[in-house]
Motif scaffolding. Structure first.
Motif, short mmCIF file in Angstrom:
data_model
loop_
_atom_site.label_atom_id
_atom_site.label_comp_id
_atom_site.label_asym_id
_atom_site.label_seq_id
_atom_site.Cartn_x
_atom_site.Cartn_y
_atom_site.Cartn_z
N ASN A 59 0.92 -1.17 0.00
CA ASN A 59 -0.07 0.18 0.08
C ASN A 59 0.98 1.29 -0.08
N ASP A 60 0.91 1.96 -0.92
CA ASP A 60 1.87 3.12 -1.31
C ASP A 60 1.34 4.47 -0.77
N THR A 61 0.30 4.27 0.11
CA THR A 61 -0.02 5.52 0.64
C THR A 61 0.91 6.37 1.20
N ARG A 62 0.70 7.58 1.42
CA ARG A 62 1.83 8.58 2.16
C ARG A 62 1.05 9.35 3.39
N VAL A 63 1.62 9.32 4.65
CA VAL A 63 0.70 9.98 5.77
C VAL A 63 1.01 11.51 5.43
N ILE A 64 0.05 11.96 5.64
CA ILE A 64 0.00 13.56 5.76
C ILE A 64 0.21 14.20 7.25
N PRO A 65 0.83 15.22 7.28
CA PRO A 65 0.90 15.94 8.61
C PRO A 65 -0.44 16.46 9.22
N ALA A 66 -1.18 15.35 9.56
CA ALA A 66 -2.61 15.91 9.78
C ALA A 66 -3.08 16.47 11.03
N ARG A 67 -2.36 16.92 11.84
CA ARG A 67 -2.58 17.71 13.08
C ARG A 67 -2.42 18.95 12.85
N LEU A 68 -3.15 20.00 13.24
CA LEU A 68 -3.11 21.32 12.99
C LEU A 68 -3.43 22.10 14.07
N LEU A 69 -2.59 22.93 14.21
CA LEU A 69 -2.83 23.91 15.44
C LEU A 69 -2.82 25.47 15.17
N GLY A 70 -3.95 26.16 15.54
CA GLY A 70 -4.24 27.36 15.31
C GLY A 70 -5.17 27.96 16.20
N HIS A 71 -5.80 29.17 15.47
CA HIS A 71 -6.61 29.92 16.43
C HIS A 71 -7.83 30.41 15.73
N LYS A 72 -8.90 30.49 16.20
CA LYS A 72 -10.14 30.98 15.69
C LYS A 72 -10.20 32.76 15.66
N GLU A 73 -10.93 33.38 14.91
CA GLU A 73 -11.11 34.74 14.65
C GLU A 73 -10.97 35.38 16.06
N SER A 74 -11.89 34.79 17.10
CA SER A 74 -11.73 35.24 18.47
C SER A 74 -10.57 35.36 19.20
N GLY A 75 -9.42 34.63 18.58
CA GLY A 75 -8.44 34.49 19.44
C GLY A 75 -8.16 33.17 20.05
N GLY A 76 -9.38 32.26 20.43
CA GLY A 76 -9.20 31.12 20.85
C GLY A 76 -8.40 30.12 20.33
N ARG A 77 -7.59 29.24 20.91
CA ARG A 77 -6.98 28.31 20.36
C ARG A 77 -7.81 27.02 19.82
N ILE A 78 -7.28 26.26 18.88
CA ILE A 78 -8.23 25.36 18.08
C ILE A 78 -6.94 24.27 17.70
N GLU A 79 -7.30 23.12 18.00
CA GLU A 79 -6.74 21.84 17.28
C GLU A 79 -7.51 21.14 16.08
N VAL A 80 -7.13 21.03 15.10
CA VAL A 80 -7.71 20.29 14.00
C VAL A 80 -7.09 18.94 13.66
N PHE A 81 -7.84 17.86 13.46
CA PHE A 81 -7.23 16.67 12.81
C PHE A 81 -8.08 16.29 11.78
N LEU A 82 -7.32 16.23 10.57
CA LEU A 82 -7.98 16.01 9.50
C LEU A 82 -8.19 14.28 9.42
N SER A 83 -9.44 14.15 8.87
CA SER A 83 -9.91 13.04 8.99
C SER A 83 -9.90 12.27 7.42
N ARG A 84 -10.64 12.99 6.62
CA ARG A 84 -10.76 12.51 5.19
C ARG A 84 -11.12 13.66 4.34
N GLN A 85 -10.78 13.62 3.06
CA GLN A 85 -11.18 14.76 2.04
C GLN A 85 -12.54 14.37 1.64
#
Length: 343
Positions: A59-85
């Motif tokens: 299986n030649d799939t390649r793992v993507i860096p799926a964990r993203l750290l950022g913030h909302k418009e309000s400034g609050g922190r958010i963690e996002v984990f990509l699941s599937r496109q």
């Protein structure tokens, strides 16, 4: 068939938290289904169990860096984990999110100067849909901004080795959020040795999703439903596999993900079809394998669908006895653990 039928005692200290120092340096447990025998060796000696004419599918799939750290418009922190496109206009992903308050549709998210997102309507909690905004290539952007999505049973943060070690050396098609872990043992030398003795090697793609980590939540195993994962089989791979099958040559599957595609993408005559689709095939004891003759896999979680697949292939009692031996002999378990070959 009950969930408890797939239980075994696993000490926490046997769950590998780091990869072996050498990629091909793990131990190998060999299960011979015909002789009902179990032996122990080294993964580096894997080629001795192959013969000329065998065909190995990876299986030649390649793992993507799926964990993203950022913030909302309000400034609050958010963690996002990509699941599937998902197939919507733009670059839209189904995601899991962690924040102090669940973002509402329309909320804008900021990860860096070149990666932003907006929360969309639709999907069911805990999942959310996010349309990403960026310039250039999305996966190159993720490589710069994202983090390696280590499995939840690895109780540490990613370190400098993980981007390379939680990735197969042959991964070519980005899209997975978890590694096809049996392939993590393979080196270029492994492939060279197999090809030297006359083994054919071909690839297909299945993008491993978060469903691989989701626990089975029903006691009656037959009530469980698998999450669908996108796969693709090339015309070259389909033709090679079908020819090997027609000539009676052995087909080795590298990993449970490869196995599920090889057993799912078959026509009415049992021939592998080229093309792409989404596989939600659930393999458990009683399943009739039509394509795979031998399986290379890691050691899996108790009560997991992966353990059920291996039990279907080799017999539940045989597999669980081998797992008990692996525990007694201090084998390392799960993604960064040791390896099993079932013949």
């Amino acid at each position: 068939m009950q969930l408890s039928d797939f239980s075994f005692d696993l000490p926490d200290e046997l769950i590998a938290q780091h990869p072996h120092q050498q990629r091909d340096g793990s131990r190998l447990m060999i299960l011979d289904r015909g002789a009902l025998s179990v032996s122990v060796g080294r993964f580096a000696d894997l080629s001795q169990f192959f013969q000329a004419g065998d065909l190995l599918v990876v299986n030649d799939t390649r793992v993507i860096p799926a964990r993203l750290l950022g913030h909302k418009e309000s400034g609050g922190r958010i963690e996002v984990f990509l699941s599937r496109q998902v197939p919507l206009p733009g670059t839209v992903w189904q995601c899991l999110m962690r924040s102090s308050k669940t973002p509402r549709p329309g909320t804008r998210l900021f990860f860096d100067d070149n990666l932003r997102g907006v929360v969309l309507e639709g999907d069911q909690p805990p999942h959310r849909l996010i349309r990403f905004e960026f310039e250039g290539d999305f996966y190159q952007t993720l490589d710069r901004v994202g983090q390696v999505p280590l499995p939840p049973y690895i109780k540490r943060s990613p370190d400098e080795d993980d981007p390379e070690r939680y990735q197969t050396v042959f991964g070519a098609n980005p899209g997975a959020v978890a590694a096809p872990t049996a392939g993590l043992h393979f080196t270029r030398k492994t492939f060279d040795e197999l090809q030297r003795i006359g083994v054919e090697i071909h690839a297909l793609t299945l993008h491993v999703g978060l469903g691989t980590f989701l626990p089975v939540r029903v006691e009656n195993v037959l009530e469980h439903r698998m999450h669908a994962e996108h796969f693709q089989v090339s015309h070259e791979t389909a033709a090679a596999v079908n020819q090997a099958r027609s000539e009676g040559r052995r087909i080795f599957a590298l990993g449970t993900t490869t196995t599920r595609v090889l057993e799912y993408a078959l026509d009415a005559n049992g021939r592998l079809r080229a093309g792409e689709g989404a596989s939600d095939l659930f393999i458990y004891p009683g399943f009739e394998f039509r394509m795979v003759d031998a399986l290379i896999t890691n050691f899996h979680l108790p009560q997991s669908t992966l353990l059920m697949l291996v039990s279907a292939f080799a017999g539940r009692d045989f597999v669980l006895n081998a797992y008990r031996q692996a525990v007694a002999e201090q084998f390392r378990f799960f993604s960064y653990g040791d390896c099993m070959l079932i013949l």
